[in-house]
Design a protein around this motif. Structure first.
Motif: not given
Length: 448
Positions: A402-416, A425-426
């Protein structure tokens, strides 16, 4: 005597009086029976000569069984339904400007407003069951010029056609054509098209005018109906195969669907229109259909109102609508409502502030981070946005799926936020496939 043809259009004093005069034959000199017989004989000869002349000219004799009568146009009446429909369209457009979720741009509602207030959108209709949009979109318009053109066209159609077939079938053909236009727009256009406008119903009326005009043979009114309708109908249909793609404003697919239904319904109507009747039969059925259409459209105000209110109060919806200031305010309110989820709403507030170019975004995030336990999740996400961690380091600190899924999303926001949309997008695609559907990060990844 009854005046026919062009003489019926001339003033009374020019062609003679309609008054009938009765003269007793016995007052005339001579044998009354003989005078009567001679009159009948002369009348028969004159009638036969007129018949032969008309047959040689290729026209139709007045008393033929299949006489081609001129349309029974009620010139003394008023197209009341047309007036009501025009007032309704104007009132609905005023409502779009008043209750829109975003300020109008040069007097034009935004796409987001058109969608929320009832425009057609394939995903909402097909996947979410919002079929009522097929009934609400015909009352809406995308701009003042769009509304003005449709009102002028409707005025022209109603002034002729409603007085020809009566308001009941005029209304039924309009609503049926509007429904056909909505269906064709959703079916043919690109999936991301938002469709609005009464054009489908109006084009259907002009197609019906041409079809109905063939009830009558050549004549001034019938020819006027065909020519006038064709002048508007043909340009509306020529490029229908291109549909409403690439940001175009004209929905040719909706025009085609409306014209098809209008012509088909009018042709069917002719089969059940006795020549001795001034208007078509089954007026009650036409009224029932129109009433049902209006009831569905009116009842749709309930889900429209609920959706609008939800979006106004939902910061996530405002975030993805690009209303970042309102979203940031909403997320700030949410931090006080549920303490366990407050850190996540602080993160979303920061993202909304950053998107909205709020200069206090970092300062507010630091204040929120100071109130968060540094030994618990999601404090590492605060560190990511504050520049203390990199995306790979954030993933390493995630303790479970669950934390990995959240980290993946917020990494996406960081890149955006850094402008790297490809990497963002990835991450969003990965979060969408790994996060539970109940998580706000899942909704965030789907929205992005």
């Amino acid at each position: 005597m009854v005046r026919r043809g062009l003489t019926s259009l001339l003033p009374e004093w020019f062609v003679g009086s309609r008054a009938k005069v009765g003269v007793a034959l016995k007052l005339l000199r001579g044998n009354s029976d003989r005078i009567f017989d001679e009159f009948v004989e002369l009348l028969s000869e004159a009638y036969e000569a007129e018949r032969q002349t008309m047959q040689e000219d290729g026209s139709t004799a007045p008393d033929d069984e299949d006489e081609a009568l001129e349309p029974a146009l009620n010139s003394g009446g008023h197209p009341i339904f047309t007036y009501i429909l025009l007032a309704t369209l104007i009132a609905v457009y005023a409502g779009e400007l008043t209750f829109g979720l975003e300020p109008p741009v040069a007097g034009t509602p935004t796409n987001w407003t058109l969608f929320v207030l009832g425009g057609t959108f394939r995903q909402s209709i097909v996947e979410h069951g919002q079929w009522w949009r097929l009934f609400t979109a015909p009352f809406m318009h995308g701009g003042i010029l769009h509304l003005a053109f449709n009102c002028v066209s409707l005025w022209f159609a109603g002034g002729l056609f409603e007085r020809l077939i009566g308001w009941r079938w005029f209304a039924a053909i309009f609503f049926a054509s509007a429904l056909g236009g909505s269906v064709a727009s959703v079916w043919i256009n690109a999936p991301n098209t938002i469709g609005v406008g009464a054009s489908g119903g109006i084009v259907g009326l002009f197609a019906a005018v041409i079809a109905a005009s063939f009830r009558f043979r050549s004549g001034p009114i019938a020819d006027t109906l065909r020519i006038g309708a064709a002048q508007i109908l043909i340009p509306s249909l020529l490029p229908f195969l291109s549909a409403a793609r690439g940001g175009e404003n004209i929905d040719y697919a909706g025009h085609f669907g409306g014209a098809l239904i209008g012509a088909a319904l009018s042709s069917l109507l002719l089969a059940f229109w006795p020549r001795e009747r001034p208007t078509p039969r089954f007026g009650a059925a036409a009224t029932a259909f129109s009433t049902l259409f209006v009831i569905i459209a009116a009842a749709s105000l309930w889900p429209i109102s609920n959706t609008r209110q939800f979006i106004v109060n939902d910061p996530m919806a405002n975030y993805f609508a690009g209303k970042y200031e309102q979203a940031a305010t909403g997320f700030a309110i949410r931090t006080t409502e549920n303490p366990p989820t407050a850190p996540y709403y602080h993160l979303w507030r920061f993202m909304a502030q950053s998107r909205g170019n709020d200069t206090k975004a970092i300062a507010d995030l630091k204040i929120a981070a100071s109130k968060t336990d540094q030994g618990t999740w999601p404090y590492p996400v605060f560190s990511l946005f504050l520049g203390d961690l990199k995306p790979d380091e954030l993933m390493a600190k995630a303790a479970d799926s669950n934390q990995r899924c959240e980290a993946t999303f917020y990494n996406g926001e960081w890149y955006l936020l850094g402008g790297n949309t490809q990497e963002a997008r990835r991450r969003f695609e990965a979060a969408l496939s790994s996060c539970p559907t109940t998580y706000m990060e899942y909704d965030g990844a789907k929205g992005e």
